[in-house]
Enzyme design. Structure first.
Site, PDB file in Angstrom:
ATOM      1  N   TYR A 157      40.469  27.570  35.456  1.00  0.00           N
ATOM      2  CA  TYR A 157      39.069  27.395  35.840  1.00  0.00           C
ATOM      3  C   TYR A 157      38.234  27.052  34.613  1.00  0.00           C
ATOM      4  O   TYR A 157      37.857  27.941  33.858  1.00  0.00           O
ATOM      5  CB  TYR A 157      38.500  28.696  36.411  1.00  0.00           C
ATOM      6  CG  TYR A 157      38.957  29.124  37.783  1.00  0.00           C
ATOM      7  CD1 TYR A 157      39.804  28.352  38.551  1.00  0.00           C
ATOM      8  CD2 TYR A 157      38.509  30.328  38.310  1.00  0.00           C
ATOM      9  CE1 TYR A 157      40.195  28.770  39.816  1.00  0.00           C
ATOM     10  CE2 TYR A 157      38.895  30.751  39.573  1.00  0.00           C
ATOM     11  CZ  TYR A 157      39.735  29.954  40.318  1.00  0.00           C
ATOM     12  OH  TYR A 157      40.103  30.373  41.568  1.00  0.00           O
ATOM     13  N   LYS A 192      46.043  26.507  40.030  1.00  0.00           N
ATOM     14  CA  LYS A 192      45.007  26.593  41.070  1.00  0.00           C
ATOM     15  C   LYS A 192      43.703  26.194  40.406  1.00  0.00           C
ATOM     16  O   LYS A 192      43.345  26.742  39.356  1.00  0.00           O
ATOM     17  CB  LYS A 192      44.953  28.046  41.533  1.00  0.00           C
ATOM     18  CG  LYS A 192      43.807  28.432  42.431  1.00  0.00           C
ATOM     19  CD  LYS A 192      44.011  29.891  42.832  1.00  0.00           C
ATOM     20  CE  LYS A 192      42.967  30.437  43.743  1.00  0.00           C
ATOM     21  NZ  LYS A 192      41.811  30.975  43.031  1.00  0.00           N
TER      22      LYS A 192
HETATM   23  O1  LIG Z   1      38.829  30.635  48.492  1.00  0.00           O
HETATM   24  P1  LIG Z   1      38.040  31.528  47.542  1.00  0.00           P
HETATM   25  O2  LIG Z   1      37.265  32.537  48.258  1.00  0.00           O
HETATM   26  O3  LIG Z   1      37.263  30.704  46.564  1.00  0.00           O
HETATM   27  O4  LIG Z   1      39.113  32.350  46.744  1.00  0.00           O
HETATM   28  C1  LIG Z   1      39.942  31.766  45.788  1.00  0.00           C
HETATM   29  C2  LIG Z   1      39.852  32.438  44.462  1.00  0.00           C
HETATM   30  O5  LIG Z   1      38.726  32.111  43.747  1.00  0.00           O
HETATM   31  C3  LIG Z   1      38.038  33.301  43.347  1.00  0.00           C
HETATM   32  O6  LIG Z   1      37.111  33.598  44.328  1.00  0.00           O
HETATM   33  C4  LIG Z   1      37.358  33.121  42.016  1.00  0.00           C
HETATM   34  O7  LIG Z   1      36.531  32.017  42.069  1.00  0.00           O
HETATM   35  P2  LIG Z   1      35.036  32.079  41.600  1.00  0.00           P
HETATM   36  O8  LIG Z   1      35.011  32.806  40.303  1.00  0.00           O
HETATM   37  O9  LIG Z   1      34.675  30.642  41.519  1.00  0.00           O
HETATM   38  O10 LIG Z   1      34.266  32.774  42.677  1.00  0.00           O
HETATM   39  C5  LIG Z   1      39.052  34.356  43.326  1.00  0.00           C
HETATM   40  O11 LIG Z   1      38.534  35.617  43.460  1.00  0.00           O
HETATM   41  C6  LIG Z   1      39.974  33.914  44.430  1.00  0.00           C
HETATM   42  O12 LIG Z   1      41.260  34.206  44.081  1.00  0.00           O
END
Ligand SMILES: O=P(O)(O)OC[C@H]1O[C@](O)(COP(=O)(O)O)[C@@H](O)[C@@H]1O
Length: 282
Positions: A157, A192
């Site tokens: 990310y 991911k």
């Molecule tokens: O489909 P979602 O709700 O975005 O979840 C996917 C993943 O992304 C996360 O929400 C983190 O993403 P963010 O920090 O962008 O919210 C994780 O907690 C989760 O594993």
């Protein structure tokens, strides 16, 4: 001859990916990473057993969770053909905002193995002022897990002040592509990451990962489930290997129909409308 651990990594990856090399994985680390308020509108899903039963019944390929939830409800997966991914890093949104750009280790590879995990996962916020600490954390997890035959998933990310300054947003494909490439260069077995806004740009992210499967990180719930099906379809058309989805599943009261429709798009190459119709979503 291949080494024992390579065989282990391959066997375990196949517990997520079907023969077509694609997977739909349910993410449920939100109670920690965003807090329980994420579950407020579908509060019954705060009980991990309730939502895990639903996603398993719908045919999900894998489930990702933190070690404690795997301890509480991981037995729901016993005897099911569903991969278990245990994530070993996170952060809470209770910490000072300046530190939201760091994920800390909350469990160890040994814990995941004891829980019967098929893979371990860790986040790296590429571009964060804490990037180095997360790289080190990932390297330690990956080196140990790989030695023991366990695949390692990177939540790659990109986010940080310089990204905002230079590219304007973290979803700029040049940034997402950079993160995916960096994850591949670190030895991730699955990546991911964010949607870049178009099929063409996401295809570049997939190419930059050079064969390491790239899965979409679901993102906020779309009010129309068809919009989410469309998004996942674009990912597949771009050469992506599937999606890791949290809110778009557990924030719906009856997520089974959407999951089944997503599985059609991912594994049967059906278009979003066709899949939605087949499952009675529209
Ligand atoms: O489909 P979602 O709700 O975005 O979840 C996917 C993943 O992304 C996360 O929400 C983190 O993403 P963010 O920090 O962008 O919210 C994780 O907690 C989760 O594993």
């Amino acid at each position: 001859m291949e080494s024992y651990n390579n065989i282990g990594i391959k066997r375990r990856l196949r517990r997520f990916f079907r023969k077509d090399g694609r997977a739909l994985i349910f993410a449920m680390d939100h109670g920690f990473e965003h807090g329980p308020t994420d579950f407020e509108e579908t509060w019954e899903h705060i009980n991990p057993r309730v939502i895990i039963r639903k996603v398993v019944r719908a045919g999900i390929d894998g489930v990702m969770m933190l070690p404690g939830i795997a301890r509480i409800a991981g037995d729901e997966l016993i005897g099911k053909e569903v991969g278990l991914m245990v994530k070993l890093t996170s952060k809470t949104e209770l910490r000072p905002k300046e530190e939201w750009l760091m994920q800390d280790q909350l469990g160890f590879v040994e814990d995941a193995i004891k829980l019967g995990a098929d893979a371990v996962a860790a986040t790296v916020y590429w571009g964060s002022p804490y990037e180095g600490a997360m790289m080190r954390q990932f390297a330690e997890i990956a080196s140990y897990a790989h030695d023991l035959g366990y695949p390692v998933v990177q939540f790659a990310y990109p986010r940080g002040p310089y990204i905002n300054e230079k590219y304007g947003k973290k979803e700029d494909y040049r940034v997402v592509m950079y993160g995916a490439r960096a994850a591949a260069e670190m030895g991730a077995d699955m990546i991911k990451t964010y949607w870049t806004g178009s099929r063409e740009t996401f295809a570049k992210v997939v190419e930059a990962a050079s064969g390491v499967p790239v899965l979409l990180s679901g993102g906020a719930k779309t009010s129309n489930p068809l919009d989410f099906l469309n998004l996942v379809w674009e990912v597949i058309e771009a050469g992506g290997s599937g999606a890791v989805v949290g809110r778009n599943i557990f924030q719906r009261k009856n997520p089974e129909t959407l999951i089944r429709a997503l599985l059609r798009v991912i594994h049967r190459n059906e278009g979003p409308e066709e899949a939605a119709k087949a499952e009675g979503l529209v």
